[in-house]
Design an enzyme around this catalytic site. Sequence first.
Site, PDB file in Angstrom:
ATOM      1  N   GLU A  39       0.839  -1.205   0.000  1.00 63.86           N
ATOM      2  CA  GLU A  39       0.000   0.000   0.000  1.00 63.86           C
ATOM      3  C   GLU A  39       0.869   1.248   0.000  1.00 63.86           C
ATOM      4  OE1 GLU A  39      -2.526  -0.309   3.481  1.00 63.86           O
ATOM      5  OE2 GLU A  39      -2.677  -2.474   3.173  1.00 63.86           O
ATOM      6  N   LYS A  42       2.274   4.676   1.477  1.00 59.33           N
ATOM      7  CA  LYS A  42       2.480   5.198   2.824  1.00 59.33           C
ATOM      8  C   LYS A  42       2.185   6.697   2.794  1.00 59.33           C
ATOM      9  CE  LYS A  42       5.830   5.293   6.577  1.00 59.33           C
ATOM     10  NZ  LYS A  42       5.701   6.724   6.853  1.00 59.33           N
ATOM     11  N   ASP A  65       1.757  10.470   3.709  1.00 51.88           N
ATOM     12  CA  ASP A  65       2.566  11.348   4.547  1.00 51.88           C
ATOM     13  C   ASP A  65       1.648  12.353   5.242  1.00 51.88           C
ATOM     14  OD1 ASP A  65       4.710  12.464   5.747  1.00 51.88           O
ATOM     15  OD2 ASP A  65       5.485  13.489   3.974  1.00 51.88           O
ATOM     16  N   TYR A  81      -6.761   2.587   6.210  1.00 50.40           N
ATOM     17  CA  TYR A  81      -5.915   1.473   5.786  1.00 50.40           C
ATOM     18  C   TYR A  81      -5.873   0.296   6.758  1.00 50.40           C
ATOM     19  CZ  TYR A  81      -2.762   4.450   8.503  1.00 50.40           C
ATOM     20  OH  TYR A  81      -2.202   5.244   9.469  1.00 50.40           O
ATOM     21  N   LYS A  83      10.809   3.378   3.023  1.00 51.30           N
ATOM     22  CA  LYS A  83      10.809   4.840   2.819  1.00 51.30           C
ATOM     23  C   LYS A  83      11.569   5.206   1.551  1.00 51.30           C
ATOM     24  CE  LYS A  83      10.390   7.182   6.864  1.00 51.30           C
ATOM     25  NZ  LYS A  83       9.634   8.365   7.231  1.00 51.30           N
ATOM     26  N   CYS A 135      23.829  47.371  -3.052  1.00 49.90           N
ATOM     27  CA  CYS A 135      22.437  46.974  -2.885  1.00 49.90           C
ATOM     28  C   CYS A 135      21.750  46.894  -4.244  1.00 49.90           C
ATOM     29  CB  CYS A 135      21.711  47.974  -1.997  1.00 49.90           C
ATOM     30  SG  CYS A 135      19.951  47.618  -1.863  1.00 49.90           S
ATOM     31  N   CYS A 154      18.875  49.877  -4.125  1.00 51.62           N
ATOM     32  CA  CYS A 154      19.147  51.315  -4.040  1.00 51.62           C
ATOM     33  C   CYS A 154      20.579  51.667  -4.414  1.00 51.62           C
ATOM     34  CB  CYS A 154      18.817  51.833  -2.645  1.00 51.62           C
ATOM     35  SG  CYS A 154      19.924  51.238  -1.373  1.00 51.62           S
ATOM     36  N   CYS A 184      22.432  46.173   3.514  1.00 49.56           N
ATOM     37  CA  CYS A 184      22.342  47.492   2.904  1.00 49.56           C
ATOM     38  C   CYS A 184      22.087  48.464   4.053  1.00 49.56           C
ATOM     39  CB  CYS A 184      21.189  47.544   1.906  1.00 49.56           C
ATOM     40  SG  CYS A 184      20.777  49.237   1.454  1.00 49.56           S
ATOM     41  N   CYS A 204      15.975  52.747   1.265  1.00 46.59           N
ATOM     42  CA  CYS A 204      16.006  51.545   0.431  1.00 46.59           C
ATOM     43  C   CYS A 204      14.583  50.964   0.353  1.00 46.59           C
ATOM     44  CB  CYS A 204      16.982  50.550   1.054  1.00 46.59           C
ATOM     45  SG  CYS A 204      17.208  49.059   0.103  1.00 46.59           S
TER      46      CYS A 204
END
Length: 707
Positions: free
Chosen positions: A113, A115, A117, A224, A313, A407, A410, A425, A431
């Site tokens: 089946e 699995k 999550d 399940y 897994k 930056c 600016c 900055c 800015c």
Amino acid sequence: MTKEDARQRIAALSEELERHNYNYYILAKPTISDYEFDMKLEELARLEHEFPEFLSPSSPTQRVGGGITKEFQSVKHRYPMLSLSNSYSKEDIEDFIDRIKKGVDGEVEFCCELKFDGLSISLQYEDGILVRAVTRGDGAQGDDVTTNIKTIRTVPLKLHGDFPPFFEMRGEVVMPFESFDKLNEQRIEAGDDLFANPRNAAAGTLKLQDSKEVARRHLDNYCYYMMMDDLEQRYQTHYESLQAAKKWGFNISNYMCLCKSVEEIFDFINYWDQARHQLPFAIDGIVLKVNSYEQQQALGSTAKSPKWAIAYKFKAEEVETELQSVDFQVGRHGTITPVANLSPVLLAGTTVKRATLNNEDFIRQFDLHYGDTVTVVKGGEIIPKIIGVNFDKRQQGALPVEFTRVCPSCGTELIQNEGEAAWYCPNTQGCPPQVKGRIEHFISRKAMNIESLGEGKIELLYDEGLIKDVADLYALTYDKLFGLAKEIPILDENGIETGKTRKVSFKEKTAQNIIDALEKSKTVPFERVLFALGIRNVGEVVAKTIVAEYHDIDAIMQASVEDLSAINTVGGVIAQSVKAFFENPINQDIVKRLRAAGLQFAKVEAVESDKPQLLAGKTFVVSGVFTNYSRDGIKAAIESYGGKNASSISSKTDYVLAGDKMGPEKRKKAEALGVPIISEEDFQKMIGSAEKNNDSKEEAEQQLSLF
Ligand SMILES: [Zn+2]
């Protein structure tokens, strides 16, 4: 309508709606339109409202939510909820199969089946009615989340067919990717932290107090495993029981396969390792169960997990793609974050176009060059990460990625703090992303909660020159707002412009809502105002802690770095950020203007005490655990009798009020300074009362009701 008519109509509507629900959600074959369904549901709700005596707990109207759960009751599981042992390789699976074959007689069939999550849930049915839904918890007992579970469309509230009178179904609550993406989008707009993955989102959702909100988030459920006494007398195999459950109304995965050999099992595993990316929800592996109940019983369980089942897994997903370019983003504190633009690639169910590069050290560590083929992973995180470079594929003449020195917004030259990898900055006031970021933080839900200013409106107001800082918000008027409009770009989930735009405009209602919301924000308590100011390192919790100690803004502004760092959990780094923030004349001016606007800059003190002010002028430091009071309760008692609380012992402390488990450091300090240490009993004599504190009584009662 007579009572009898109502009863019959309610019963007929309930049955019909539950059948449509089953057709739609379990069979995926709807036979009526959504509109018709909603009309019938509305009629049912109306009748139930009019004739509440006929409202059944399994009514389809329960799926809309509405119930509030103040506290989730802890419930003992009838059958313990075990977990599965994990495996990661073909060898592990081969060992498992060998062990099983040695442990039982005859041929063994395995049920393979998906699995899921998500989070496991136990659903209890009595006479075909869902009576209780409990989370796994510690396996022995979990939380009763029935009200919230009822909102999930794929959980049957009422069964049909030849179901047993009492049994449990075990299943997994998952949040489909579509619901997850939508939820995170809303959270971005609300300024909330994003959920890292659908599992966390599902867990957070199941624990919400408001089931209406749970209903809105569209969880899903797959069952399940069936549990009941004498299960093996009713069915011979696990597969058979699930097929029966499907007929009663349960959502059972269609992707299930009975296998006998390792080859067959690995065909299933390998198929789903690829095909899982097309599923609408997350799976993180495959589960193998011995199909025969007789063999399951022969194998038994350990205290932790059944010996007849194992989980395989999948490996964390990773994929190779090309690094096209690097952008530099400016945060509200001026931090520059490099972001990689990648050739779009499908990973863990979403198209990835960007990955964070953290900082300059990260780029150096991988010696990143433009055009490099990089390996990207997306584990639990939302933001994909680069974990490696394929140097064999580096193109000749490729240029190394250089971290910007100015930056990107600016053009100001960047600075670096000693000992930190990050670049900043320093142009905090000029800015644009920093200014807008601060204002967006200010209006966010956990701060001032001025949600009507979200969704691009700050951007517009800033561009129009109407706001340059948070204090300017309170100078906005209806006339200034009304009529403003602008097209703003729509960003995709990677934060990249999609080329489409949407119109942000301030019509009558929008403008008025904003003015109202700003007015309302003037009642937001001081601790949230302090958080909203956006002081570096001062989150919600720290703001609360500071306000608990220093009750108004003047006290905080005058406090020294030493004073501030003496507050429990406020360290030197935070203390320095706070000091630096308030020493800046620009911030002093903002505080002054916000104050003038009428925002809360002091803690609202408790209602005037009617107690005799026996402790007036005395300062206490409370430490340890008390018998008759909670810690907050004893502090409140001190204040109600006119005393003051302080968090650290100094020569100004009059008494240290010590409970059990008082810290040895505090005791030493009190003794060194000659401050008297008094017990809870001494304190009660002082205030002339041996009465139990009401708060602690209530707490004790609440705790009792848990059992
Ligand atoms: Zn800048």
